[in-house]
Scaffold this active site. Structure first.
Site, PDB file in Angstrom:
ATOM      1  N   PHE A 514       0.879  -3.655   4.100  1.00  0.00           N
ATOM      2  CA  PHE A 514      -0.062  -4.762   4.226  1.00  0.00           C
ATOM      3  C   PHE A 514      -1.472  -4.433   3.740  1.00  0.00           C
ATOM      4  CE2 PHE A 514       3.157  -5.569   7.497  1.00  0.00           C
ATOM      5  CZ  PHE A 514       3.526  -6.854   7.166  1.00  0.00           C
ATOM      6  N   SER A 515      -1.738  -3.165   3.465  1.00  0.00           N
ATOM      7  CA  SER A 515      -3.120  -2.780   3.196  1.00  0.00           C
ATOM      8  C   SER A 515      -3.238  -1.842   2.010  1.00  0.00           C
ATOM      9  CB  SER A 515      -3.718  -2.062   4.410  1.00  0.00           C
ATOM     10  OG  SER A 515      -3.432  -2.735   5.593  1.00  0.00           O
ATOM     11  N   LYS A 531     -10.716  -1.054   3.374  1.00  0.00           N
ATOM     12  CA  LYS A 531      -9.328  -1.459   3.349  1.00  0.00           C
ATOM     13  C   LYS A 531      -9.204  -2.922   2.944  1.00  0.00           C
ATOM     14  CE  LYS A 531      -6.987  -2.394   7.149  1.00  0.00           C
ATOM     15  NZ  LYS A 531      -6.313  -2.089   8.408  1.00  0.00           N
ATOM     16  N   ASP A 630       2.379  -3.203  12.210  1.00  0.00           N
ATOM     17  CA  ASP A 630       2.956  -2.227  11.285  1.00  0.00           C
ATOM     18  C   ASP A 630       2.583  -0.823  11.765  1.00  0.00           C
ATOM     19  OD1 ASP A 630       4.138  -1.026   9.108  1.00  0.00           O
ATOM     20  OD2 ASP A 630       2.538  -1.513   7.709  1.00  0.00           O
TER      21      ASP A 630
END
Ligand SMILES: *[C@@H]1O[C@H](CO)[C@@H](O)[C@H](O)[C@H]1NC(C)=O
Ligand SMILES: *[C@@H]1O[C@H](CO)[C@@H](O)[C@H](O)[C@H]1NC(C)=O
Ligand SMILES: *[C@@H]1O[C@H](CO)[C@@H](O)[C@H](O)[C@H]1NC(C)=O
Length: 778
Positions: A514-515, A531, A630
């Site tokens: 996700f990052s 981020k 996550d």
């Protein structure tokens, strides 16, 4: 579009950033275009893709209506249109595709009626979050193959069809305008496991016939107009974990039979008209963690054995007619104990002071007398104490500064002596100012030095500087904000500079699901970790920038050395950027699985395990628990070899799972760390986090990655452990062979890891117990 790729069978272009109209390749059987930026309408010519069995167009920017020609795809088995901007009607001829099993079109702007016969061949249907109106067709839920139906958050009216298929596993109809009664014609051996009919206009009584649904785990009938009493028969739903019946007009007593619901974790009966006493047998609900009976007409005393509920985290009994004194409360209480607006009397018992994890205590609007016990000032987690409108007297003891105490409306109660010590008070202040100035001077000199170094370095490496081409133009800042109140960070973080940094791929340090992380050196020379939330994931809801900001502000106030807390953020048109202190030495994944030469020693592995457990216990114990979306060895950042920090803590606040298709397991977390129950629940849970943590423990113990050769580490370890004598073969022998002490410690930790990855979420330990066991394994 004709194409030369006519022999192509499967085309998977998911999760890229491809723009333009959707590409159609004649002859293709599986076409997966999810998670791109395809726009425009779905063309009529889609009907030429005669061989298509699976079409996934979800999470794009498609608009317009779906052409009727889609009904000509006679081999189609899966059709996913979720999370676009499609409008118009659901094509009625989809029902003529005999092979279609799975159809999802949630999160669009579909209007009109639900086509008759749509479910005739389906297993799975998700039309939630649209604007569909009209009634649900009478035979809609009766198809013998139907397993999953989600029509929640539309504008549906009329009654719920009575005829419900035996195979139906999950039914979600919440957030509509449905009227009439809760259906009662369930079949023997019904598979119904999740029933959510909340937020409608259903009336009448809760049918006793629900008891036939022996697999029911979740029953949510909240926010309707249900009346009558609670049927005793519900007590036969022995698998029930969550019962939500709040915000109805239910009356009568709470049946004592409810004490048989031994699996219940959440019981919410608040905002009804229930009367009578709270049955003392409620103490046999041994797994109960949330009990909300607030805003009813309950009378009599609070059962004295309530402290036997040893997993109780929240107890809401406010706004009833309860009398008597306050009994001993379970030490597990964490979120809140609310006894406000009753007729409780006697002194505030001093034993409440032993609730060391409790954050909110509301005793207001009762008849409590006597002094406020000093023991309450010892409650280590307390942040809010409300004791207003009682008959308390004496002097209010002095609470730590982080406790917000409301005590008005107690005539006899006086404030602690307003210590008139302004000269004394000033002294420490001046000392503080001096310290602060010295510290800032030191830092200032350091920064100046760093800055000079940077300037020189830049001169020396100018050639290289020029060599960094391929930069895109920096993203445009729509909104930027400091979360931290630390003035040093505030003066160092330069938002425009950061945007330049992130537009240059050479600054990228890490990519997770996700990052994407960048290292950003600020003009002052300080470096930060920036981020980016990957914009390809359409499940992010940055819309309502205000809410996003508020959520981050809350996270920014957290303080725990094992948690990465955001300092600032920037919003751009299609992404969000968060700023952190630059402590990044690499992730646990890097050190365990990348550097194959030297194995990480046990002391470091154990410290990582302990640190992550500490961080996670802290996050789960917050007033608003922070659950991780996550959690993997890639989201564990190492400050040093022994100091891990948990990253990506904001995801559960900014991800909206309802924007996804199907189950949580397709969107939550990373492969190998996803607990099995996410395949059918739609909520990230603390127990799910414990599972992911268990996988990290297994990585530390075995040195193996979460998935190898298609097998998940957790499943592999569980299969080994059934043969006790084999369990030590699981351990990383490079480490376990170093000493007998290490070997036995690793075996103890293995036991903990295996309990964390239990298949059933209920049998996994809570994080604080995991932490305790880890300490004991030392
Ligand atoms: C979706 O379509 C509507 C109507 O055509 C339009 O007003 C809206 O801006 C679109 N939304 C997005 C996110 O494209
Ligand atoms: C119980 O219901 C109340 C009122 O709707 C709601 O505010 C609360 O969040 C619910 N709690 C749980 C645990 O379901
Ligand atoms: C306690 O419960 C009452 C009734 O549900 C509610 O109005 C009040 O806000 C609660 N107190 C706190 C501090 O949350």
């Amino acid at each position: 579009m004709k194409s030369g790729l006519s022999r192509l069978k499967t085309l998977d272009l998911s999760d890229n950033s491809i723009e333009g109209p959707i590409p159609l390749f004649v002859g293709v059987e599986v076409l997966l275009l999810s998670g791109n930026k395809f726009s425009g309408e779905i063309p009529n010519s889609i009907s030429q893709l005669k061989n298509l069995t699976a079409l996934d167009l979800s999470m794009n920017n498609l608009s317009g209506s779906v052409p009727d020609e889609i009904g000509e795809l006679s081999k189609l088995e899966t059709l996913i249109l979720s999370s676009n901007n499609l409008t118009g009607k659901i094509p009625s001829n989809l029902s003529s595709i005999r092979s279609l099993r799975r159809f999802a079109a949630n999160q669009n702007g579909f209007t009109g009626l639900i086509p008759d016969g749509l479910t005739r061949h389906l297993n799975f249907l998700d039309l939630s979050y649209n604007s569909l109106g009209g009634r649900i067709p009478l035979d809609f839920l009766s198809s013998p193959t139907l397993e999953y139906v989600d029509l929640s958050w539309n504008h549906l009216e009329g009654a719920i069809p009575r005829d419900i298929s035996q195979s139906l596993f999950r039914l979600r109809l919440g957030g509509n305008k449905l009227t009439g009664k809760v259906p009662s014609l369930f079949q023997q051996r019904s598979n119904l496991t999740y029933l959510e009919l909340d937020t409608n206009q259903l009336d009448g009584e809760i049918p006793s016939e629900l008891e036939i649904c022996q697999k029911l785990t979740l029953l949510n009938l909240a926010s309707n107009q249900l009346n009558g009493s609670l049927p005793k028969a519900l007590a036969n739903l022995s698998q029930l974990v969550i019962m939500k019946l709040q915000e109805n007009s239910l009356s009568g007593e709470i049946p004592t039979e409810f004490s048989k619901l031994g699996n219940l974790i959440t019981l919410n009966l608040s905002h009804n008209s229930l009367s009578g006493e709270i049955p003392s047998s409620i103490s046999s609900l041994s797994k109960l963690s949330n009990l909300n009976l607030a805003v009813n007409k309950l009378s009599g005393p609070i059962p004295s054995n309530i402290n036997e509920l040893s997993y109780l985290i929240e107890l809401q009994l406010g706004n009833n007619d309860l009398i008597g004194t306050v009994p001993r409360m379970p030490n597990s209480l964490t979120t809140a104990l609310n006894l406000s607006n009753n007729q409780l009397s006697g002194p505030i018992p001093s034993h409440l002071g032993s609730l060391g994890q409790l954050e909110i205590l509301d005793l207001s609007n009762n008849n409590f007398t006597g002094e406020v016990p000093v023991s309450l000032t010892q409650m280590q987690s307390l942040t809010l104490l409300v004791i207003s409108n009682n008959d308390l007297s004496g002097t209010l003891p002095k609470f730590p500064h982080f406790v917000n105490v409301t005590y008005s409306g107690n005539n006899g109660l006086v404030k602690p002596e307003a210590v008139p010590t302004s000269p004394e008070k000033k002294k420490p202040n001046t000392v503080l100012i001096i310290i602060v100035s010295i510290v800032s001077a030191i830092i200032g000199v350091g920064l100046l030095a760093a800055f000079c170094f940077l300037v020189i370095a830049k001169r020396l490496y100018r050639v290289e500087d020029v060599g960094l081409q391929l930069e895109e133009s920096p993203p445009q800042i729509i909104n930027s904000c400091y979360i931290t109140s630390d003035s040093i960070h505030k003066s160092n973080i330069d938002f425009s500079r950061a945007m330049e940094v992130v537009s240059n791929p050479s600054n990228l340090t890490l990519k997770t699901r996700f990052s994407t992380y960048y290292k950003a050196i600020m003009p002052s020379g300080m470096s930060y970790c920036v981020k980016k939330l990957n914009s390809g994931e359409k499940i992010f809801q940055m819309g309502g920038n205000e809410r996003f900001g508020q959520e981050l502000q809350v996270l920014g106030r957290l303080s725990n050395s094992n948690v990465m807390v955001p300092l600032a953020y920037v919003l751009t048109r299609d992404s969000a950027y968060l700023f952190y202190e630059d402590v990044h030495k690499g992730t646990a994944f890097d050190f365990l699985h990348k550097d194959s030469g030297s194995a990480l020693d046990w002391q470091s592995r154990y410290s990582i395990a302990l640190g992550v457990a500490q961080g996670l216990t802290f996050l789960h114990g917050c007033t608003q628990p922070v659950l991780l979306w996550d959690l993997s060895s890639k989201t564990i950042h190492l400050k040093s070899m022994r100091e891990p920090q948990i990253g990506d803590i904001e995801l559960s606040k900014v991800i909206d799972p309802s924007r996804s298709t199907g189950s949580l397991s397709t969107v939550a977390g990373s492969v190998g760390y996803i607990p099995p129950e996410y395949a059918y629940t739609m909520r990230v849970t603390a127990a799910g986090n414990v599972y992911s943590f268990g996988v990290i423990l297994l990585e530390l113990l075995t040195g193996k990655p979460p998935v190898s050769q298609g097998t998940e580490l957790a499943k592999w370890a569980l299969s080994f452990s059934t043969r006790v004598s084999h369990s030590e073969q699981i351990l990383d022998s490079r480490v376990s062979s170093t000493s007998p002490a290490v070997h036995s410690q690793m075996l103890s930790v293995l036991k903990i890891a295996l309990s964390c990855v239990s298949l059933s979420p209920e049998s996994r330990p809570k994080m604080r117990n995991v932490l305790r066991s880890l300490f004991n394994a030392r």
